[in-house]
Scaffold this active site. Sequence first.
Site, mmCIF file in Angstrom:
data_model
loop_
_atom_site.group_PDB
_atom_site.id
_atom_site.type_symbol
_atom_site.label_atom_id
_atom_site.label_comp_id
_atom_site.label_asym_id
_atom_site.label_seq_id
_atom_site.Cartn_x
_atom_site.Cartn_y
_atom_site.Cartn_z
ATOM 1 C CB THR A 66 -0.903 -0.004 1.255
ATOM 2 O OG1 THR A 66 -1.487 1.287 1.403
ATOM 3 C CG2 THR A 66 -0.138 -0.322 2.528
ATOM 4 C CG ASP A 67 -1.102 4.991 -1.007
ATOM 5 O OD1 ASP A 67 -1.651 4.343 -0.090
ATOM 6 O OD2 ASP A 67 -1.680 5.919 -1.613
ATOM 7 C CD GLU A 68 -3.254 3.780 4.597
ATOM 8 O OE1 GLU A 68 -2.986 3.551 5.783
ATOM 9 O OE2 GLU A 68 -4.417 3.856 4.166
ATOM 10 C CE1 TYR B 91 -3.351 -2.425 6.008
ATOM 11 C CE2 TYR B 91 -3.180 -0.091 5.476
ATOM 12 C CZ TYR B 91 -3.270 -1.416 5.060
ATOM 13 O OH TYR B 91 -3.283 -1.714 3.720
ATOM 14 C CE LYS C 259 -0.148 -4.480 3.184
ATOM 15 N NZ LYS C 259 -0.584 -5.808 2.675
#
Length: 340
Positions: free
Chosen positions: A126-128, A151, A155
């Site tokens: 994810t870009d997060e 979260y 990741k």
Amino acid sequence: MKNILVTGGAGFIGSNYVNHILKERDDYFIVNLDKLTYAGNLANLSDLKNDTKHIFVKGDIGNRQLVTYLFEKYNIEYVINFAAESHVDRSILGSYEFYQTNVIGTNILLETARRFSVKKFLQISTDEVYGSLGSSGLFTESTPISPNSPYSSSKAGSDMMVQAFYHTYNMPVVITRCSNNYGPYQFPEKLIPLMIINALNNKQLPVYGDGMNVRDWIYVIDHNKAINLVFENGRAGEVYNIGASNEMPNIEIIKLILKKLDKPESLIKYVTDRLGHDRRYAIDSSKIQNELGWKPEFHFEEAINKTIDWYLANKDWWEKIISGEYQTYYDIQYGKAKVH
Ligand code: NAD
Ligand code: DAU
């Protein structure tokens, strides 16, 4: 035949992937391993009941014995790891499952894949993991990793582990980092389906903070086409960002949904902000565009209409969800803001 272990294939993006790709490829045999957490749903796979190129297995990616058994039994050559705890708000309420699945579970998959000398291990990230942007700039693949939520830190942990397996063992791994997805089968804890369903039920729409946080939205089919290009042609050891250059503040999306459903803006309710809320995400996807020839095909206006139409046509799907455990989650998450 390519024997592929797809994990998390009963969730939102994974089920869209499996449903889509089995129509596109005759030479894929998919073993779909999913724990069926609150977010997994066999109804997402109902079109595949008679498909002999798809086998569903209920189980945990963290179950080493089961994972080893599946590799042996089905002669697994490839892994695409969608399985994860995926919701930021739930990770703020409690993070244990996030590290357990996203880090330890991924470790078990990776170790097993290494033992069986897989030809490719694709980690769906994810870009997060890049953290938050100010009002300008884009995430590139060389933006430093700087996650802010439980979260995204889980990741980021799994991404770094996957990269370590490339550097240490020369394992053929590849990572994709995509922005916010929307489309059919998205669990209604996420912004777009939550707002559609609350609006249809004339319930208040809870907007965190000032509603001006920005996300970069992509239709799930565009994401899945990019995933398959990376799966087939991505270079080992590389990261590919995926995004459709479609930044929007949350409040704009919410107002657009209300307009399309012909519901009043008085349903909007500003509530206490998410803790540590990332302000802005925006993706530079020039690497996958230039190297693999990908580009998004869906415009937001068209795809949000398709998405709203899907939720209108599939009331059965979401009514079952919101009448179950979801209600308890909803009360805990939004009860304090008195959103009913
Ligand atoms: P989701 O929550 O809808 O689905 C996750 C699936 O994984 C569920 O079917 C769940 O049952 C399964 N799962 C959870 N723990 C498991 C375990 N221990 N073993 C086996 N299966 C397990 O999530 P999603 O939105 O479809 O996201 C899929 C992947 O894409 C995730 O890795 C997520 O981090 C990533 N991602 C999501 C988005 C987005 O906007 N939704 C964007 C970029 C990346
Ligand atoms: O960027 C990719 C990520 O996008 C994925 O890795 C995650 O799995 C996925 O959940 C998503 O994370 P976000 O936190 O950006 O998505 P969410 O739909 O939860 O929230 C989108 C924005 O809307 C965010 O700024 C918070 C806001 N929001 C969300 C909810 C659920 C609200 O204002 N009210 C809400 O009730």
